[in-house]
Motif scaffolding. Sequence first.
Motif, PDB file in Angstrom:
ATOM      1  N   GLY A  44      -6.623-104.563  58.368  1.00  0.00           N
ATOM      2  CA  GLY A  44      -7.674-104.745  59.293  1.00  0.00           C
ATOM      3  C   GLY A  44      -8.200-102.909  58.888  1.00  0.00           C
ATOM      4  O   GLY A  44      -9.846-102.824  59.680  1.00  0.00           O
ATOM      5  N   ASP A  45      -8.039-101.637  58.259  1.00  0.00           N
ATOM      6  CA  ASP A  45      -8.439-101.502  58.091  1.00  0.00           C
ATOM      7  C   ASP A  45      -9.334-101.149  57.205  1.00  0.00           C
ATOM      8  O   ASP A  45      -8.799-101.989  56.451  1.00  0.00           O
ATOM      9  N   HIS A  46      -9.823 -99.327  56.735  1.00  0.00           N
ATOM     10  CA  HIS A  46     -10.680 -99.677  55.505  1.00  0.00           C
ATOM     11  C   HIS A  46     -10.386 -99.396  54.071  1.00  0.00           C
ATOM     12  O   HIS A  46      -9.948 -98.057  54.951  1.00  0.00           O
ATOM     13  N   LYS A  47     -10.899 -99.660  52.954  1.00  0.00           N
ATOM     14  CA  LYS A  47     -10.318 -98.435  51.997  1.00  0.00           C
ATOM     15  C   LYS A  47     -11.538 -97.957  51.864  1.00  0.00           C
ATOM     16  O   LYS A  47     -12.765 -97.879  52.105  1.00  0.00           O
ATOM     17  N   LEU A  48     -11.569 -96.695  51.429  1.00  0.00           N
ATOM     18  CA  LEU A  48     -12.066 -95.573  51.317  1.00  0.00           C
ATOM     19  C   LEU A  48     -13.590 -95.726  51.157  1.00  0.00           C
ATOM     20  O   LEU A  48     -14.711 -95.704  50.720  1.00  0.00           O
ATOM     21  N   THR A  49     -12.673 -96.433  49.429  1.00  0.00           N
ATOM     22  CA  THR A  49     -14.053 -97.210  48.187  1.00  0.00           C
ATOM     23  C   THR A  49     -14.157 -97.933  48.874  1.00  0.00           C
ATOM     24  O   THR A  49     -15.803 -98.056  48.568  1.00  0.00           O
ATOM     25  N   ASP A  50     -14.549 -98.791  49.118  1.00  0.00           N
ATOM     26  CA  ASP A  50     -15.180 -99.554  50.337  1.00  0.00           C
ATOM     27  C   ASP A  50     -16.516 -98.978  51.230  1.00  0.00           C
ATOM     28  O   ASP A  50     -17.527 -99.244  51.298  1.00  0.00           O
ATOM     29  N   LEU A  51     -15.825 -98.342  51.556  1.00  0.00           N
ATOM     30  CA  LEU A  51     -16.833 -97.625  52.685  1.00  0.00           C
ATOM     31  C   LEU A  51     -17.569 -96.275  51.945  1.00  0.00           C
ATOM     32  O   LEU A  51     -18.826 -96.188  52.006  1.00  0.00           O
ATOM     33  N   LEU A  52     -17.315 -96.359  50.719  1.00  0.00           N
ATOM     34  CA  LEU A  52     -18.265 -95.881  49.904  1.00  0.00           C
ATOM     35  C   LEU A  52     -19.443 -96.493  49.394  1.00  0.00           C
ATOM     36  O   LEU A  52     -21.244 -96.057  49.069  1.00  0.00           O
ATOM     37  N   TYR A  53     -19.434 -97.943  48.894  1.00  0.00           N
ATOM     38  CA  TYR A  53     -19.838 -98.726  48.702  1.00  0.00           C
ATOM     39  C   TYR A  53     -20.593 -99.107  49.354  1.00  0.00           C
ATOM     40  O   TYR A  53     -22.212 -99.111  49.593  1.00  0.00           O
ATOM     41  N   LEU A  54     -20.272 -99.266  50.870  1.00  0.00           N
ATOM     42  CA  LEU A  54     -21.148-100.139  51.966  1.00  0.00           C
ATOM     43  C   LEU A  54     -21.875 -98.187  52.369  1.00  0.00           C
ATOM     44  O   LEU A  54     -23.001 -97.936  52.208  1.00  0.00           O
ATOM     45  N   CYS A  55     -21.666 -97.145  52.573  1.00  0.00           N
ATOM     46  CA  CYS A  55     -23.139 -95.779  52.045  1.00  0.00           C
ATOM     47  C   CYS A  55     -24.226 -96.041  51.041  1.00  0.00           C
ATOM     48  O   CYS A  55     -24.908 -95.777  51.732  1.00  0.00           O
ATOM     49  N   TYR A  56     -23.115 -96.545  50.247  1.00  0.00           N
ATOM     50  CA  TYR A  56     -24.427 -96.451  49.150  1.00  0.00           C
ATOM     51  C   TYR A  56     -25.554 -97.269  49.546  1.00  0.00           C
ATOM     52  O   TYR A  56     -26.771 -97.451  49.381  1.00  0.00           O
ATOM     53  N   ALA A  57     -24.473 -98.542  49.914  1.00  0.00           N
ATOM     54  CA  ALA A  57     -25.775 -99.950  50.048  1.00  0.00           C
ATOM     55  C   ALA A  57     -26.613 -99.755  51.240  1.00  0.00           C
ATOM     56  O   ALA A  57     -27.705-100.095  51.433  1.00  0.00           O
ATOM     57  N   HIS A  58     -26.205 -98.580  52.524  1.00  0.00           N
ATOM     58  CA  HIS A  58     -26.979 -97.936  53.070  1.00  0.00           C
ATOM     59  C   HIS A  58     -28.409 -97.293  52.870  1.00  0.00           C
ATOM     60  O   HIS A  58     -29.663 -97.320  52.629  1.00  0.00           O
ATOM     61  N   ILE A  59     -27.858 -96.573  51.870  1.00  0.00           N
ATOM     62  CA  ILE A  59     -28.983 -95.470  51.123  1.00  0.00           C
ATOM     63  C   ILE A  59     -30.071 -95.795  50.695  1.00  0.00           C
ATOM     64  O   ILE A  59     -31.248 -96.270  50.249  1.00  0.00           O
ATOM     65  N   GLN A  60     -29.720 -97.667  49.827  1.00  0.00           N
ATOM     66  CA  GLN A  60     -30.344 -97.902  48.839  1.00  0.00           C
ATOM     67  C   GLN A  60     -31.725 -98.925  49.644  1.00  0.00           C
ATOM     68  O   GLN A  60     -32.625 -99.053  49.253  1.00  0.00           O
ATOM     69  N   TYR A  61     -31.350 -98.801  50.999  1.00  0.00           N
ATOM     70  CA  TYR A  61     -32.572 -99.566  51.956  1.00  0.00           C
ATOM     71  C   TYR A  61     -32.835 -98.544  52.685  1.00  0.00           C
ATOM     72  O   TYR A  61     -32.960 -99.303  53.415  1.00  0.00           O
ATOM     73  N   GLY A  62     -32.557 -97.586  52.429  1.00  0.00           N
ATOM     74  CA  GLY A  62     -33.345 -96.619  53.334  1.00  0.00           C
ATOM     75  C   GLY A  62     -32.866 -96.403  55.500  1.00  0.00           C
ATOM     76  O   GLY A  62     -32.748 -96.027  55.576  1.00  0.00           O
ATOM     77  N   VAL A  63     -31.294 -97.039  54.867  1.00  0.00           N
ATOM     78  CA  VAL A  63     -30.653 -96.868  56.217  1.00  0.00           C
ATOM     79  C   VAL A  63     -29.952 -95.512  56.249  1.00  0.00           C
ATOM     80  O   VAL A  63     -28.554 -95.246  55.235  1.00  0.00           O
ATOM     81  N   ASP A  64     -29.644 -95.085  57.094  1.00  0.00           N
ATOM     82  CA  ASP A  64     -28.791 -94.095  57.427  1.00  0.00           C
ATOM     83  C   ASP A  64     -27.292 -93.965  57.125  1.00  0.00           C
ATOM     84  O   ASP A  64     -26.932 -95.191  57.866  1.00  0.00           O
ATOM     85  N   CYS A  65     -26.676 -93.349  56.359  1.00  0.00           N
ATOM     86  CA  CYS A  65     -25.752 -94.043  56.850  1.00  0.00           C
ATOM     87  C   CYS A  65     -24.069 -92.845  57.158  1.00  0.00           C
ATOM     88  O   CYS A  65     -23.050 -92.693  56.848  1.00  0.00           O
ATOM     89  N   SER A  66     -24.923 -91.987  57.716  1.00  0.00           N
ATOM     90  CA  SER A  66     -23.991 -90.754  59.254  1.00  0.00           C
ATOM     91  C   SER A  66     -23.031 -91.538  59.644  1.00  0.00           C
ATOM     92  O   SER A  66     -22.032 -90.550  59.232  1.00  0.00           O
ATOM     93  N   THR A  67     -22.839 -92.335  60.423  1.00  0.00           N
ATOM     94  CA  THR A  67     -21.796 -93.015  60.483  1.00  0.00           C
ATOM     95  C   THR A  67     -20.557 -93.198  60.136  1.00  0.00           C
ATOM     96  O   THR A  67     -19.510 -92.678  59.964  1.00  0.00           O
ATOM     97  N   ILE A  68     -20.674 -93.806  58.995  1.00  0.00           N
ATOM     98  CA  ILE A  68     -19.568 -94.040  57.528  1.00  0.00           C
ATOM     99  C   ILE A  68     -19.568 -93.251  57.295  1.00  0.00           C
ATOM    100  O   ILE A  68     -18.602 -92.527  57.076  1.00  0.00           O
ATOM    101  N   PHE A  69     -19.651 -91.966  57.074  1.00  0.00           N
ATOM    102  CA  PHE A  69     -19.795 -91.367  55.966  1.00  0.00           C
ATOM    103  C   PHE A  69     -18.868 -90.473  57.199  1.00  0.00           C
ATOM    104  O   PHE A  69     -17.851 -89.475  56.859  1.00  0.00           O
ATOM    105  N   ASP A  70     -19.412 -89.417  58.284  1.00  0.00           N
ATOM    106  CA  ASP A  70     -18.797 -88.891  59.220  1.00  0.00           C
ATOM    107  C   ASP A  70     -16.736 -89.833  59.224  1.00  0.00           C
ATOM    108  O   ASP A  70     -15.779 -89.045  58.976  1.00  0.00           O
ATOM    109  N   ALA A  71     -17.196 -91.074  59.334  1.00  0.00           N
ATOM    110  CA  ALA A  71     -15.673 -91.876  59.106  1.00  0.00           C
ATOM    111  C   ALA A  71     -14.605 -91.258  57.947  1.00  0.00           C
ATOM    112  O   ALA A  71     -13.974 -91.066  57.635  1.00  0.00           O
TER     113      ALA A  71
END
Length: 439
Positions: A44-71
């Motif tokens: 149920g935990d997240h892999k760091l690499t998955d979070l990084l992909y998610l972070c990139y997907a956010h910035i792609q769509y112009g959505v702030d990824c600060s929360t994910i980045f902080d995690a």
Amino acid sequence: MKVVKFGGSSMADAGQYRKVRDILMADPERKVVVVSAAGKRYSGDHKLTDLLYLCYAHIQYGVDCSTIFDAIANRYIDIRNELGLALPIEVDLELLKHRIDAKEISQEELVSRGEYLSAKLMADYLGFQFIDAADWVKFNMDGTVNEEESYKALQSQVILGYGAVIPGFYGAMPDGTIHTFSRGGSDITGALAAAALDADVYENWTDVSGFLMADPRIVDDPQAIPEVTYDELRELSYSGAQVLHEDSIFPVREKNIPVNIRNTNDPAAPGTMIQEKFVGDHDPDRFITGITGKKDFSIISLSKRGMSNQVGVLRKVLTVLERHGISVDYVPNGIDNVSVVLPTSSIEKELYTIMAEIKKEAQPDTLDVHHQIAVVAAVGRKMAFRPGISGKIFAALGESGINIRMINQGPDELNIIFGVDNKDFKEAIRVLYNSFVTK
Ligand code: ASP
């Protein structure tokens, strides 16, 4: 000298870092360490690499990824603090955040930072040299690795005998930009490092004690495979759990370097040894190395009187499939009939066109298709030239009332493959396992 690679679960938190250090301290030959990004700490935990992909997907769509980045940042800061290290990773993290905010970073570079930070921390913890993968894993323009140049670059940077930590998963394109392997690619980095440095062994540390003889979701507590050849592994891995990235085999196989799969959480277990061949017999009573299989195949079968005397019937069938870009897994045949076995998903959409074309071009007397077939393979180098093995397999299946729909044995006798109905798939694997593995 041994090159040792630790996967994500071995890098998940400070406790795992301590286990890694103990493993390295236990054997002074373990000098070059390749690491993954932090993996899951619990289900149920997240892999760091998955979070990084998610972070990139956010910035792609112009959505702030600060929360994910902080995690992401906190995972690494916590590891650093818990290990009592002074490494100022905040500097790296701030720079990274700045480049994310300025949309200056590519997806590949961003997702590679998990490995980069893991390696920096591990190098600091162990007191080893940090060698950036971008400084030696050199890709060609087509995305393949330039092995010669990469090997030379690593050889010139490693201070042998001192100890080095290398981030897995990425390298540099000819223009210096970061390029990643496909997911799970740190295995490839480890294999390249082992090949570059002519290691005696490439140890791949993960969270299972090697390859298992059968899928543990089907067979209760299956035994681990102590020794497996590369050829057997190819046969076993077409459906099996992904313990090792497929592309990591080539660099080590070329140099005849054995691969040892080990478990960070059970370092005393010998794991699985993968090698070109083995001398001597580890376990003379065991003829089968492993059992594997996959569901959802279809069998297209056709018969034609006098087919054995006609040239080109099979070619015509295969030509039709080739035209549709479909690859065939097995071709069992009789005198006047032939079948092709292929994954249902590959023919589903065009089935009727394909059948019509076969009918027209091969002109069979009968043409049928059967779906819901599972393919099971018993794999073992020791089955070769040993009478009685297939007899035992089919007797055991027969006694359990499992009907066999297709049989195929390669001329190298490395495997015996048979088809059963999907509904009998799990039972067939259990029956085979129980008849060959004595507890
Ligand atoms: N971290 C990367 C991934 O999850 C590479 C690796 O762990 O091998 O795919």
